[in-house]
Design an enzyme around this catalytic site. Structure first.
Site, PDB file in Angstrom:
ATOM      1  N   ASP A   1       1.626  -6.840  -4.463  1.00  0.00           N
ATOM      2  CA  ASP A   1       0.815  -6.790  -3.256  1.00  0.00           C
ATOM      3  C   ASP A   1       1.344  -7.945  -2.401  1.00  0.00           C
ATOM      4  O   ASP A   1       1.620  -9.028  -2.932  1.00  0.00           O
ATOM      5  CB  ASP A   1      -0.650  -7.031  -3.624  1.00  0.00           C
ATOM      6  CG  ASP A   1      -1.576  -6.913  -2.432  1.00  0.00           C
ATOM      7  OD1 ASP A   1      -2.434  -6.024  -2.453  1.00  0.00           O
ATOM      8  OD2 ASP A   1      -1.453  -7.724  -1.486  1.00  0.00           O
ATOM      9  N   SER A   2       1.491  -7.734  -1.101  1.00  0.00           N
ATOM     10  CA  SER A   2       2.192  -8.763  -0.329  1.00  0.00           C
ATOM     11  C   SER A   2       1.419 -10.068  -0.217  1.00  0.00           C
ATOM     12  O   SER A   2       1.959 -11.073   0.219  1.00  0.00           O
ATOM     13  CB  SER A   2       2.594  -8.242   1.054  1.00  0.00           C
ATOM     14  OG  SER A   2       1.504  -8.194   1.918  1.00  0.00           O
ATOM     15  N   SER A   3       0.156 -10.080  -0.628  1.00  0.00           N
ATOM     16  CA  SER A   3      -0.570 -11.355  -0.665  1.00  0.00           C
ATOM     17  C   SER A   3       0.027 -12.280  -1.724  1.00  0.00           C
ATOM     18  O   SER A   3      -0.218 -13.480  -1.707  1.00  0.00           O
ATOM     19  CB  SER A   3      -2.050 -11.126  -0.963  1.00  0.00           C
ATOM     20  OG  SER A   3      -2.597 -10.355   0.059  1.00  0.00           O
TER      21      SER A   3
ATOM     22  N   THR B   1       2.678 -10.284  14.472  1.00  0.00           N
ATOM     23  CA  THR B   1       1.475 -10.771  13.811  1.00  0.00           C
ATOM     24  C   THR B   1       0.723  -9.534  13.342  1.00  0.00           C
ATOM     25  O   THR B   1       0.690  -8.537  14.069  1.00  0.00           O
ATOM     26  CB  THR B   1       0.586 -11.490  14.863  1.00  0.00           C
ATOM     27  OG1 THR B   1       1.304 -12.621  15.318  1.00  0.00           O
ATOM     28  CG2 THR B   1      -0.742 -11.922  14.323  1.00  0.00           C
TER      29      THR B   1
ATOM     30  N   THR C   1       1.634  -4.785   4.241  1.00  0.00           N
ATOM     31  CA  THR C   1       1.474  -5.220   5.636  1.00  0.00           C
ATOM     32  C   THR C   1       0.900  -6.631   5.760  1.00  0.00           C
ATOM     33  O   THR C   1       1.137  -7.304   6.754  1.00  0.00           O
ATOM     34  CB  THR C   1       0.549  -4.258   6.415  1.00  0.00           C
ATOM     35  OG1 THR C   1      -0.702  -4.186   5.738  1.00  0.00           O
ATOM     36  CG2 THR C   1       1.165  -2.890   6.535  1.00  0.00           C
TER      37      THR C   1
ATOM     38  N   THR D   1       0.014 -22.534  19.409  1.00  0.00           N
ATOM     39  CA  THR D   1      -1.306 -22.176  19.937  1.00  0.00           C
ATOM     40  C   THR D   1      -2.056 -21.206  19.029  1.00  0.00           C
ATOM     41  O   THR D   1      -1.447 -20.339  18.399  1.00  0.00           O
ATOM     42  CB  THR D   1      -1.217 -21.568  21.359  1.00  0.00           C
ATOM     43  OG1 THR D   1      -2.533 -21.168  21.765  1.00  0.00           O
ATOM     44  CG2 THR D   1      -0.293 -20.372  21.437  1.00  0.00           C
ATOM     45  N   GLN D   2      -3.382 -21.345  19.004  1.00  0.00           N
ATOM     46  CA  GLN D   2      -4.236 -20.394  18.277  1.00  0.00           C
ATOM     47  C   GLN D   2      -4.355 -19.075  19.023  1.00  0.00           C
ATOM     48  O   GLN D   2      -4.819 -18.083  18.471  1.00  0.00           O
ATOM     49  CB  GLN D   2      -5.651 -20.957  18.120  1.00  0.00           C
ATOM     50  CG  GLN D   2      -5.757 -22.110  17.199  1.00  0.00           C
ATOM     51  CD  GLN D   2      -7.184 -22.643  17.068  1.00  0.00           C
ATOM     52  OE1 GLN D   2      -8.144 -21.986  17.458  1.00  0.00           O
ATOM     53  NE2 GLN D   2      -7.307 -23.825  16.530  1.00  0.00           N
ATOM     54  N   CYS D   3      -4.012 -19.076  20.313  1.00  0.00           N
ATOM     55  CA  CYS D   3      -4.111 -17.836  21.098  1.00  0.00           C
ATOM     56  C   CYS D   3      -3.089 -16.835  20.574  1.00  0.00           C
ATOM     57  O   CYS D   3      -2.014 -17.208  20.109  1.00  0.00           O
ATOM     58  CB  CYS D   3      -3.805 -18.089  22.564  1.00  0.00           C
ATOM     59  SG  CYS D   3      -4.943 -19.225  23.353  1.00  0.00           S
TER      60      CYS D   3
ATOM     61  N   THR E   1       0.809  -1.225   0.000  1.00  0.00           N
ATOM     62  CA  THR E   1       0.000   0.000   0.000  1.00  0.00           C
ATOM     63  C   THR E   1       0.838   1.268   0.000  1.00  0.00           C
ATOM     64  O   THR E   1       0.476   2.254  -0.633  1.00  0.00           O
ATOM     65  CB  THR E   1      -0.905   0.007   1.258  1.00  0.00           C
ATOM     66  OG1 THR E   1      -1.770  -1.116   1.163  1.00  0.00           O
ATOM     67  CG2 THR E   1      -1.735   1.263   1.356  1.00  0.00           C
TER      68      THR E   1
END
Ligand code: ASP
Length: 344
Positions: free
Chosen positions: A60-62, A168, A92, A279-281, A16
């Site tokens: 695009d970073s995707s 993250t 990002t 972990t998903q946390c 972006t």
């Protein structure tokens, strides 16, 4: 404070920060990077020698993939001696993956490699891009007693500097897009940039930079959810060429105790697939054996990812598998911190 005579290499990959509205589609699309330097004339005030490299095909970073990470690592290797620091402008969306991958590919790093980008294009009035870009350059150039202040791969975003292997993307809408839940910030930018020296890694013995050139993309993420069916687990564990699974489990590393589930994981491990429990946390750590619901995983040969992020886990596995280490070596490296990615 930064010194004059400082040279910084800026690498624009896309994202972006350098996008404009395509009049035909109305969507944001990457454009020529030269525009960015025109948008930030303030950079001249630093008095640094700034060189820019733009990816031939900005993305695009995707659309970022492991070959792009290797290309970035090789660009740094090629230019390592000529520059005091590096700033990588990147979208990002996958910046946390790229910063993690670069951390693993660059061993014995002794200079700053700072990723940044923005949520709004740099040409727009309320852009966060200028601030991020200017501060990232200042941090990449910062030295004390002739030594770089932050000789690490990092992400600078919305006034905070984070270790590259610890972030993250947590917010798609607001400027504070990143979080480092399990490790403190390395610096904060207010009126001054305040460095958290005790959190920054300073090599005790300086070794020559070692750049790795291989990543193995044959990994998968298996995210658990209540009601997950044998078909879903099977589709992933039986994938062709699969070498590693990041098992995103519940809480401190827990999973269903159904026999079919444990059995499928056990079979994958027996076929030589490395299964890493993460972990998903957002925050906290895997601690297998605390609950009965993680005992089966342990017995099946699943390894603990401790407090690693999924982004760092994916790239660490690609990195370790890419170097063709044997199973015992991979197990040992996964239990250790290689680039500050886990509290080991
Ligand atoms: N889709 C963009 C990208 O990751 C978003 C951004 O740059 O913030 O490239």
């Amino acid at each position: 404070m930064s010194e004059s005579g400082t040279s910084i290499l800026i690498i624009y990959t896309g994202g972006t920060i350098g996008m404009i509205n395509d009049p035909e589609t109305g969507s944001l699309a990457p454009f020529d990077f030269n525009h960015i330097l025109h948008q930030v004339p303030e950079l001249n005030k630093f008095g640094f020698n700034l060189t820019t490299i733009t990816f031939e095909e900005v993305v695009d970073s995707s659309n970022v993939h492991p070959e792009i990470w290797i290309h970035l690592a090789e660009l740094i290797e090629k230019n390592y001696e000529q520059y005091d620091g590096f700033v990588i402008l990147h979208g990002t969306d996958t910046m946390s993956y790229s910063a993690s991958a670069l951390s693993f590919l660059l061993e014995n790093l002794g200079k700053p490699v700072i990723f940044t980008g923005s949520q709004l294009p740099i040409g727009t009035l309320r852009t966060d891009g200028k601030e991020n870009f200017i501060s990232a350059i200042e941090i990449a150039a910062a030295r004390k007693n002739q030594q770089p202040l932050v000789p690490e791969v990092c992400i600078f975003f919305e006034n905070k500097l984070y270790r590259g292997t610890r972030t993250t993307k947590h917010n798609a809408d607001y400027f504070d897009a990143f979080r480092s839940y399990n490790y403190p910030e390395l610096a904060k930018a207010g009126i001054n940039i305040t460095y958290n020296y005790s959190a920054i890694h300073y090599p005790v013995i300086k070794r020559e930079l070692k750049v790795y050139h291989k990543l193995d993309p044959n990994v998968a993420i298996l995210k658990l959810f209540p009601g997950i069916t044998p078909e879903v687990v099977e589709a992933i564990t039986n994938m062709k060429n699969l070498k590693g699974i990041i098992l995103e489990s519940f809480g401190s590393g827990n999973a269903p105790t159904h026999e079919w589930f444990i059995e499928k994981i056990r079979q994958a491990v027996q076929r030589g697939v490395v299964v890493l429990n993460v972990t998903q946390c957002s925050a906290g750590s895997v601690d297998m054996g605390v609950y009965e619901t993680s005992l089966g995983l342990m017995e099946a040969g699943v390894l603990s990812g401790k407090d690693i992020t999924t982004e760092a886990a994916v790239t660490k596995l690609m990195f370790l598998l890419g170097q063709h280490y044997n199973k015992e070596e991979i197990k040992e490296y996964l239990s250790k911190s290689l680039r500050g990615e886990i509290n080991a």
